[in-house]
Design an enzyme around this catalytic site. Structure first.
Site, mmCIF file in Angstrom:
data_model
loop_
_atom_site.group_PDB
_atom_site.id
_atom_site.type_symbol
_atom_site.label_atom_id
_atom_site.label_comp_id
_atom_site.label_asym_id
_atom_site.label_seq_id
_atom_site.Cartn_x
_atom_site.Cartn_y
_atom_site.Cartn_z
ATOM 1 N N TYR A 1 0.836 -1.214 0.000
ATOM 2 C CA TYR A 1 0.000 0.000 0.000
ATOM 3 C C TYR A 1 0.867 1.258 0.000
ATOM 4 O O TYR A 1 0.604 2.206 -0.756
ATOM 5 C CB TYR A 1 -0.927 -0.034 1.231
ATOM 6 C CG TYR A 1 -1.689 1.251 1.457
ATOM 7 C CD1 TYR A 1 -2.801 1.564 0.683
ATOM 8 C CD2 TYR A 1 -1.286 2.156 2.444
ATOM 9 C CE1 TYR A 1 -3.495 2.757 0.895
ATOM 10 C CE2 TYR A 1 -1.977 3.344 2.656
ATOM 11 C CZ TYR A 1 -3.082 3.638 1.877
ATOM 12 O OH TYR A 1 -3.760 4.815 2.069
ATOM 13 N N LEU A 2 1.893 1.272 0.832
ATOM 14 C CA LEU A 2 2.768 2.449 0.916
ATOM 15 C C LEU A 2 3.508 2.670 -0.405
ATOM 16 O O LEU A 2 3.671 3.807 -0.854
ATOM 17 C CB LEU A 2 3.762 2.299 2.077
ATOM 18 C CG LEU A 2 3.128 2.237 3.476
ATOM 19 C CD1 LEU A 2 4.189 1.947 4.535
ATOM 20 C CD2 LEU A 2 2.383 3.536 3.804
#
Lengths: 209, 209
Positions: free
Chosen positions: A125-126
Site C-alpha cells: 500500500y505504501l
C-alpha cells in the site's frame, strides 16, 4: 470553485463534502454506486457516478479542483491496491492534467516516504501511494499532497500540527474531522506544490496555511 | 562485459545465463537462495545472493550491464506483483543509475502498453510492469525494453519477428529459448533506448538488431 471529490463516500470524503457544501465552494461527489449517489443527492450534494477501475473522464467536465481521498480500504487485496490506490490515483492525475485543473489535492499517508522501511501487509500500500504521489509531483498539475498521521474517529479539535516535509517525519494521530477541516483550508488556498504532514497539535486550523 | 542477471533462476533467466556463459560476456547470476546459487556455481556460473524485497545494492558492484528477467510468477498474490514486478524492477533501475550501468535490459510483456484494456487477474500485473517500464524510460539509464508475446516451452526456432513499438501491437507466441537468444543479441549491441516486441517469425536471430 467546482471541486470534484473522488472517494466522496469514504469517511474523510463524507465529512469534507459536508463542509464544502456549507462553504462558497461547489462540491461534486464522485461515487461508484447509485445508492451512494442517492443518499448524497437527498442531502443536497451534486454527484457524479464514476468507477476508478473504468473510464471516469466524464467526471472532470467543468471541474476546477480535485480532491482525491479514495482508498481501496483494509479489507480488499493488493490487486485493489494497484487498481484503486495507485492506478485510480494516477489516472485521476492524468485526467486533471488534460482538463487543466487548477489544484489537485491528494490525501496520502504517513510512512509513504519510505515503504522499504516497513515490513508486512502495509508495505505494498505504501509503495502504491508513493508512486501516485510521485506521479502528481512530476505531472505539472498544481498540487498539494497531505499525509495525515494515524487517523482516529475522535471529534475534531479544530487545532492541528501541519508541517511541510523536509526529510523528517514526526509521527502522531489526527482525527478524521480535523483532516477534513485542513482540506478546506487547502482548497481555499492557492496550489503551491507542497507536501504536508498532519498530526494533532495546537495551531488553529484557520491559521495552518 | 559483466552482466548482472536479475531473476537468473527463472525459465528465461536460466537459458540466458547458459548462453552468456558460452559467450565473451561474464554473467553474474543474482538469485535469492543459497541452494539456487550452489546449483549455478556447480555449473560454473558466478552468483550473487540478492532479494528484491530487501537491500540488494551489493549485487551491482563492478557490473556493466543488467538484464531484469525476474517475476513474481502466477502463483503469488498481487502483493508480490507490487513488491517484485514493480518495486523490485524500479529499485533495480535506480541502482543501475547510481552505478552508471551502460545497458539495462528489461524483459517486459505484451499487453503492458494498455493495462486498462484488460479485465481480470492479469491487469494488476500489466499495470505494475507498465510503471516499471515507464520508470526505465524516464531514468536516463541506457536501456532496451523487450516485450515478448505468449511464452512457450517449444524449442527455439532461431528465427523470430522483433519489431519496434510504434503504437500497434501484433500478437503472437514465442518460445522462451528464442527470447533468451534475442537477449544475447541485445546485450551484444549498444543500448539505444528502444522498445521492442517479439513474436515468432522468419528473421534469423543473428540479424534482428
Amino acid at each position: 470553485m467546482k471541486v470534484l471529490v473522488i472517494g466522496a463516500n469514504g469517511q474523510i470524503g463524507k465529512m469534507f463534502v459536508d463542509k464544502l457544501k456549507e462553504s462558497e465552494h461547489d462540491p461534486i461527489a464522485m461515487v461508484r454506486k447509485e445508492e451512494q449517489a442517492k443518499a448524497l443527492e437527498d442531502n443536497g450534494v451534486k454527484t457524479v457516478l464514476g468507477d476508478l477501475e473504468k473510464d471516469f473522464s466524464h467526471a472532470f467536465e467543468g471541474v476546477e479542483a480535485v480532491v482525491f481521498t479514495a482508498g481501496s480500504g483494509a479489507h480488499t487485496g493488493a490487486d485493489k491496491t494497484i487498481l484503486i490506490d495507485q492506478e485510480g490515483a494516477m489516472e485521476s492525475i492524468d485526467l486533471a492534467k488534460k482538463h487543466a485543473i487548477r489544484h489537485f489535492v491528494m490525501v496520502s499517508g504517513m510512512g509513504v516516504e519510505n515503504p522499504r522501511a516497513v515490513e508486512g501487509k502495509m508495505r505494498p500500500y505504501l509503495h502504491a501511494k508513493f508512486r501516485a504521489d510521485a506521479h502528481l509531483e512530476q505531472s505539472g498539475v498544481p498540487y498539494t499532497i497531505l499525509r495525515p498521521g494515524l487517523l482516529t474517529n475522535d471529534d475534531g479539535k479544530g487545532s492541528v500540527n501541519l508541517y511541510e516535509y523536509k526529510g523528517d517525519v514526526q509521527y502522531g494521530e489526527v482525527p478524521r474531522e480535523d483532516v477534513a477541516s485542513v482540506l478546506m483550508e487547502i482548497i481555499g488556498s492557492k496550489a503551491e506544490n507542497r507536501l504536508y504532514y498532519l498530526i494533532e497539535g495546537d495551531t488553529p486550523v484557520a491559521e495552518v496555511i
